[in-house]
Enzyme design. Structure first.
Site, PDB file in Angstrom:
ATOM      1  N   ASN A 120      12.818 -40.250   9.932  1.00 22.93           N
ATOM      2  CA  ASN A 120      12.153 -39.646  10.473  1.00 22.93           C
ATOM      3  C   ASN A 120      12.827 -41.562  11.824  1.00 22.93           C
ATOM      4  O   ASN A 120      12.419 -42.261  11.806  1.00 22.93           O
ATOM      5  CB  ASN A 120      10.973 -39.688  10.959  1.00 22.93           C
ATOM      6  CG  ASN A 120      10.927 -39.454  12.407  1.00 22.93           C
ATOM      7  OD1 ASN A 120      10.787 -38.296  13.071  1.00 22.93           O
ATOM      8  ND2 ASN A 120       9.590 -40.201  13.082  1.00 22.93           N
ATOM      9  N   GLU A 121      13.359 -41.066  12.515  1.00 17.14           N
ATOM     10  CA  GLU A 121      13.874 -41.419  13.831  1.00 17.14           C
ATOM     11  C   GLU A 121      13.960 -42.853  14.437  1.00 17.14           C
ATOM     12  O   GLU A 121      13.698 -44.027  13.694  1.00 17.14           O
ATOM     13  CB  GLU A 121      12.578 -41.302  14.476  1.00 17.14           C
ATOM     14  CG  GLU A 121      12.964 -40.454  15.450  1.00 17.14           C
ATOM     15  CD  GLU A 121      11.385 -40.587  16.682  1.00 17.14           C
ATOM     16  OE1 GLU A 121      11.848 -39.506  17.906  1.00 17.14           O
ATOM     17  OE2 GLU A 121      10.750 -41.444  16.944  1.00 17.14           O
ATOM     18  N   VAL A 122      15.925 -43.750  13.153  1.00 13.00           N
ATOM     19  CA  VAL A 122      16.035 -44.578  13.199  1.00 13.00           C
ATOM     20  C   VAL A 122      16.672 -45.268  14.811  1.00 13.00           C
ATOM     21  O   VAL A 122      17.171 -44.622  15.590  1.00 13.00           O
ATOM     22  CB  VAL A 122      18.052 -44.665  12.521  1.00 13.00           C
ATOM     23  CG1 VAL A 122      18.146 -46.287  12.767  1.00 13.00           C
ATOM     24  CG2 VAL A 122      17.182 -44.276  11.162  1.00 13.00           C
TER      25      VAL A 122
END
Length: 343
Positions: A140-142
């Site tokens: 999830n979400e770099v």
């Protein structure tokens, strides 16, 4: 762009196996079969299940006894109520998207990356058999925009690990900048027809995060309606530091109104990239904080929904329960029957 059948309309189960307490009482009661039944009754076709590594692994990497049981139960319930599932590794060992102290080392330290690959070997060994209803999301979400190359290399290796056991499963891949839609074009073009390109959307930040305690400079009593005057939105966004990284503040969008046009112009960069790859497109998180006016929230959902539908973009709203965005609860009760029509 291809049609993402089975993952058109969903909701996140955040706060259960991710971003929540690890005690048994919470895990046993936060999400139950009744919740999955209710989600199905809303006419949705899937859930996105965020999981944190420490729900099923100890700090030394050994398996945590009973740690997979809740994932297994969710799969069983989804099968019973004919829902699909996104299995999202929300936090891995050494990387926590909402902790500034743990944003970069993962992308530069091989031992942390090897731990990540090991986690996915375990997950795919266990859940490849469920690929008929499951889409796998490596991470999830770099956050940092500076690790494009590093993330492309890491995610590509993770895809190879998943493909070794699940050769035709859908894999959900997002880019840097919190899964910014503009980062889709920076992702590798895999010769793989089952890669799904992912982004998140909480725009305009000044509306969807109004009164949010975690947003830098946000007054606790700040409120704004939707839709509204574009210039007023811009002015208020500039007054709140934490809203200034949002796409609405980018002059290149050439916006002159707040409405469906906002979302279409923001998404076009990603839509173009996905169409060039003849791929699938998916919005893994979108939603409005439970501090926002109900009429404005419903208007926002209608507008973003119209663009999702126009371009065939799959999506999962954030969030089913609590986490400041929960659709299930007192705040959204007056409009929930209408709101779920626009998810």
């Amino acid at each position: 762009m291809r049609n993402l059948d089975g993952f058109k309309k969903g909701v996140n189960l955040g706060g259960w196996l991710s971003q929540g307490p690890l005690d048994k009482e919470h895990l046993d009661t936060f999400i139950t079969e009744k919740d999955i039944a209710r989600i199905a009754s809303w006419g949705l076709d899937h859930v996105r299940l965020p999981i944190d590594y420490d729900n099923f692994e100890n700090e030394d990497g050994s398996d945590k006894e009973g740690g997979y049981a809740y994932i297994d139960s969710c799969i069983e319930w989804c099968r019973k109520y004919k829902l699909n599932m996104v299995l999202d590794l929300h936090k891995t060992y050494g990387y926590i998207f909402d902790d500034e102290a743990h944003l970069l080392e993962f992308f530069h330290e091989k031992p942390l990356q090897e731990r990540f690959y090991g986690i996915w070997r375990k997950l795919i060994d266990r859940y490849a058999k469920d690929a008929d209803i499951m889409m796998f999301e490596p991470l999830n979400e770099v956050v940092s925009p500076t690790v494009v190359n590093e993330w492309n290399e890491i995610s590509s290796k993770c895809i190879e690990i998943i493909r070794a056991k699940a050769p035709t499963a859908k894999i959900l891949l997002g880019g840097v900048g919190y899964n910014a839609v503009t980062s889709i074009k920076l992702l590798p073009h895999h010769n793989d027809e089952n890669i799904v390109y992912n982004f998140h959307c909480y725009e305009p930040m000044v509306f969807t995060h109004q009164s949010a305690y975690w947003v830098t400079g946000m007054p606790s009593d700040f409120h704004i309606e939707y839709p509204g005057d574009f210039n007023d939105y811009m002015e208020k966004s500039r007054q709140i530091e934490g809203c200034m990284h949002g796409a609405i503040t980018e002059s290149s969008l050439g916006l002159n109104s707040i409405g469906p046009d906002l979302f279409e112009k923001m998404f076009l960069d990603g839509i173009k990239a996905v169409e060039e790859r003849d791929g699938f497109m998916y919005c893994g998180e979108y939603g409005v904080i439970d501090q926002a006016p109900l009429d404005g929230t419903l208007n926002w959902y209608k507008d973003i929904h119209s663009v999702f539908e126009k371009y065939g973009i799959g999506r999962a709203a954030w969030n089913y329960k609590e986490k400041d965005y929960g659709l299930e609860g007192e705040h959204y009760a007056p409009i929930i029957d209408e709101l779920v029509k626009y998810m």
